[in-house]
Write a protein that holds these residues in place. Structure first.
Motif, PDB file in Angstrom:
ATOM      1  N   GLN A 132       0.864  -1.156   0.087  1.00  0.00           N
ATOM      2  CA  GLN A 132      -0.011   0.013  -0.109  1.00  0.00           C
ATOM      3  C   GLN A 132       0.925   1.208   0.053  1.00  0.00           C
ATOM      4  N   TRP A 133       2.106   1.208   0.071  1.00  0.00           N
ATOM      5  CA  TRP A 133       3.100   2.140   0.070  1.00  0.00           C
ATOM      6  C   TRP A 133       2.817   2.824  -1.523  1.00  0.00           C
ATOM      7  N   PRO A 134       2.902   3.952  -1.610  1.00  0.00           N
ATOM      8  CA  PRO A 134       2.936   4.810  -2.970  1.00  0.00           C
ATOM      9  C   PRO A 134       4.450   4.736  -3.632  1.00  0.00           C
ATOM     10  N   CYS A 135       4.928   3.292  -3.688  1.00  0.00           N
ATOM     11  CA  CYS A 135       6.097   3.225  -4.454  1.00  0.00           C
ATOM     12  C   CYS A 135       5.932   2.010  -5.064  1.00  0.00           C
ATOM     13  N   MET A 136       6.701   1.749  -6.144  1.00  0.00           N
ATOM     14  CA  MET A 136       6.735   0.644  -6.938  1.00  0.00           C
ATOM     15  C   MET A 136       7.821  -0.159  -6.338  1.00  0.00           C
ATOM     16  N   PRO A 137       7.483  -1.584  -6.410  1.00  0.00           N
ATOM     17  CA  PRO A 137       8.508  -2.552  -6.003  1.00  0.00           C
ATOM     18  C   PRO A 137       9.815  -2.529  -6.453  1.00  0.00           C
ATOM     19  N   SER A 138      10.827  -2.755  -5.834  1.00  0.00           N
ATOM     20  CA  SER A 138      12.075  -2.818  -6.343  1.00  0.00           C
ATOM     21  C   SER A 138      12.687  -1.552  -6.949  1.00  0.00           C
ATOM     22  N   SER A 139      12.102  -0.273  -6.616  1.00  0.00           N
ATOM     23  CA  SER A 139      12.212   0.979  -7.394  1.00  0.00           C
ATOM     24  C   SER A 139      13.071   2.133  -6.819  1.00  0.00           C
ATOM     25  N   TYR A 140      13.774   1.721  -5.476  1.00  0.00           N
ATOM     26  CA  TYR A 140      14.821   2.575  -4.969  1.00  0.00           C
ATOM     27  C   TYR A 140      16.049   1.829  -4.593  1.00  0.00           C
ATOM     28  N   ASP A 141      17.075   2.674  -4.905  1.00  0.00           N
ATOM     29  CA  ASP A 141      18.502   2.319  -4.479  1.00  0.00           C
ATOM     30  C   ASP A 141      18.842   2.281  -2.990  1.00  0.00           C
ATOM     31  N   SER A 142      17.919   3.253  -2.456  1.00  0.00           N
ATOM     32  CA  SER A 142      18.424   3.520  -0.962  1.00  0.00           C
ATOM     33  C   SER A 142      17.128   4.025   0.017  1.00  0.00           C
ATOM     34  N   ILE A 143      16.966   4.027   1.124  1.00  0.00           N
ATOM     35  CA  ILE A 143      16.242   4.644   1.857  1.00  0.00           C
ATOM     36  C   ILE A 143      16.662   5.125   2.825  1.00  0.00           C
ATOM     37  N   PHE A 144      16.336   6.256   3.716  1.00  0.00           N
ATOM     38  CA  PHE A 144      16.851   6.986   4.742  1.00  0.00           C
ATOM     39  C   PHE A 144      15.808   7.474   5.554  1.00  0.00           C
ATOM     40  N   CYS A 145      15.983   7.225   6.999  1.00  0.00           N
ATOM     41  CA  CYS A 145      15.250   7.910   7.745  1.00  0.00           C
ATOM     42  C   CYS A 145      15.719   8.306   9.094  1.00  0.00           C
ATOM     43  N   ALA A 146      15.523   9.455   9.611  1.00  0.00           N
ATOM     44  CA  ALA A 146      16.215  10.019  10.719  1.00  0.00           C
ATOM     45  C   ALA A 146      15.141  10.363  11.684  1.00  0.00           C
ATOM     46  N   ASN A 147      15.371  10.019  12.935  1.00  0.00           N
ATOM     47  CA  ASN A 147      14.518  10.297  14.329  1.00  0.00           C
ATOM     48  C   ASN A 147      13.132  10.008  13.956  1.00  0.00           C
ATOM     49  N   VAL A 148      12.972   8.587  13.471  1.00  0.00           N
ATOM     50  CA  VAL A 148      11.481   8.259  13.113  1.00  0.00           C
ATOM     51  C   VAL A 148      11.044   7.105  14.290  1.00  0.00           C
ATOM     52  N   ALA A 149      11.855   6.203  14.213  1.00  0.00           N
ATOM     53  CA  ALA A 149      11.778   4.746  15.153  1.00  0.00           C
ATOM     54  C   ALA A 149      11.075   5.241  16.617  1.00  0.00           C
ATOM     55  N   HIS A 150      11.877   6.363  17.252  1.00  0.00           N
ATOM     56  CA  HIS A 150      11.452   6.399  18.576  1.00  0.00           C
ATOM     57  C   HIS A 150      10.308   7.361  18.892  1.00  0.00           C
ATOM     58  N   ILE A 151       9.680   8.049  17.982  1.00  0.00           N
ATOM     59  CA  ILE A 151       8.620   8.900  18.072  1.00  0.00           C
ATOM     60  C   ILE A 151       7.264   8.288  17.256  1.00  0.00           C
ATOM     61  N   ALA A 152       7.564   7.050  17.090  1.00  0.00           N
ATOM     62  CA  ALA A 152       6.173   6.532  16.344  1.00  0.00           C
ATOM     63  C   ALA A 152       6.126   5.069  17.313  1.00  0.00           C
ATOM     64  N   PRO A 153       4.961   4.341  16.959  1.00  0.00           N
ATOM     65  CA  PRO A 153       4.648   3.087  17.479  1.00  0.00           C
ATOM     66  C   PRO A 153       5.758   2.266  16.903  1.00  0.00           C
ATOM     67  N   PHE A 154       5.931   1.222  17.663  1.00  0.00           N
ATOM     68  CA  PHE A 154       7.004   0.197  16.952  1.00  0.00           C
ATOM     69  C   PHE A 154       6.582  -0.453  15.517  1.00  0.00           C
ATOM     70  N   ALA A 155       4.970  -0.557  15.538  1.00  0.00           N
ATOM     71  CA  ALA A 155       4.598  -0.961  14.049  1.00  0.00           C
ATOM     72  C   ALA A 155       5.184  -0.060  13.033  1.00  0.00           C
ATOM     73  N   VAL A 156       5.592   1.146  13.178  1.00  0.00           N
ATOM     74  CA  VAL A 156       6.060   1.970  12.032  1.00  0.00           C
ATOM     75  C   VAL A 156       7.677   1.354  11.929  1.00  0.00           C
ATOM     76  N   THR A 157       8.355   1.189  12.992  1.00  0.00           N
ATOM     77  CA  THR A 157       9.729   0.553  12.532  1.00  0.00           C
ATOM     78  C   THR A 157       9.490  -0.554  12.080  1.00  0.00           C
ATOM     79  N   LYS A 158       8.705  -1.506  12.313  1.00  0.00           N
ATOM     80  CA  LYS A 158       8.332  -3.066  11.493  1.00  0.00           C
ATOM     81  C   LYS A 158       8.048  -2.582  10.032  1.00  0.00           C
ATOM     82  N   GLY A 159       7.258  -1.646   9.919  1.00  0.00           N
ATOM     83  CA  GLY A 159       6.528  -1.196   8.667  1.00  0.00           C
ATOM     84  C   GLY A 159       7.858  -0.937   7.938  1.00  0.00           C
ATOM     85  N   ILE A 160       8.856   0.059   8.224  1.00  0.00           N
ATOM     86  CA  ILE A 160       9.858   0.368   7.520  1.00  0.00           C
ATOM     87  C   ILE A 160      10.772  -0.616   6.890  1.00  0.00           C
ATOM     88  N   LEU A 161      11.023  -1.490   7.773  1.00  0.00           N
ATOM     89  CA  LEU A 161      11.620  -2.707   7.426  1.00  0.00           C
ATOM     90  C   LEU A 161      11.088  -3.572   6.605  1.00  0.00           C
TER      91      LEU A 161
END
Length: 220
Positions: free
Chosen positions: A109-138
């Motif tokens: 359901q992400w607005p992204c095509m499969p296998s479309s990015y070379d990299s992902i970067f996220c800063a200061n997200v995991a600790h200010i969101a439910p753990f479901a967000v961290t799992k979702g990022i992975l």
């Protein structure tokens, strides 16, 4: 357009850029690449990284709902955040318009095509969101990264279930008092979950102020 300002982002942006420069795709300046930024916030990181790595096309994103993060102005809305991102990145040809992204949603359901990015970067997200967000990022990284693509997660993390600094332990308590679903996450646990999504934690880079950058790669 009004730029919002996060002092922490201003302090750490060059340290982050210096660390990313050690790894592909940021290190290989002759090869065009792409990066999805999750939780772009004010846009300061995106603007700084896009200027530092002109060969990388950046796609900023932000969550469209929920409470503002720690020390974020209560008046902040997703519209004002998007305007701030756009203002900071104005004039940078390698930055796309920001998109809304709820990382806790199933990857399909992400607005992204499969296998479309070379990299992902996220800063200061995991600790200010439910753990479901961290799992979702992975899970999302396993879905939208290209083979051998990389995920970088910046922020404070425990290691083997233990805080790495007294200040981080105090910060963890502060976070949980503000929102019981928040808190400093365990890098070791995150590494185990990553394996379930075809990712491997390759490096835990120490950063100033008791932070880390966790570097994962997608197993081809």
């Amino acid at each position: 357009m009004t730029k919002q300002y996060a002092p922490a982002a201003e302090r750490n942006k060059q340290f982050i850029a210096d660390t990313l420069a050690r790894f592909s795709p940021f290190s290989n300046t002759r090869v065009p690449a792409s990066c999805l930024e999750i939780g772009s916030g004010t846009g300061q990181h995106c603007a700084h990284l896009a200027a530092a790595f002109p060969h990388v096309i950046f796609q900023p994103s932000e969550y469209a709902g929920g409470p503002p993060g720690v020390k974020t102005a209560p008046s902040s809305t997703v519209a004002s955040i998007m305007l701030s991102i756009t203002a900071y990145t104005a004039g940078l040809a390698n930055v796309r318009q920001p998109i809304e992204l709820d990382a806790s949603l199933p990857a399909v359901q992400w607005p992204c095509m499969p296998s479309s990015y070379d990299s992902i970067f996220c800063a200061n997200v995991a600790h200010i969101a439910p753990f479901a967000v961290t799992k979702g990022i992975l899970a999302g990284a396993g879905h939208v990264l290209k083979p051998n693509g990389v995920l970088f997660m910046y922020g404070p993390f425990k290691v083997d279930g233990q805080h790495t600094a007294v200040s981080n332990e105090a910060f963890d308590l502060q976070l949980r008092e503000q929102n019981p679903a928040w808190g400093v996450r365990d890098a070791t646990e995150i590494g185990h979950i990553a394996i379930e999504h075809g990712l491997k934690l390759h490096e835990r880079c120490s950063m100033p102020s008791n932070n880390f950058i966790l570097m994962f790669s997608k197993i081809a």
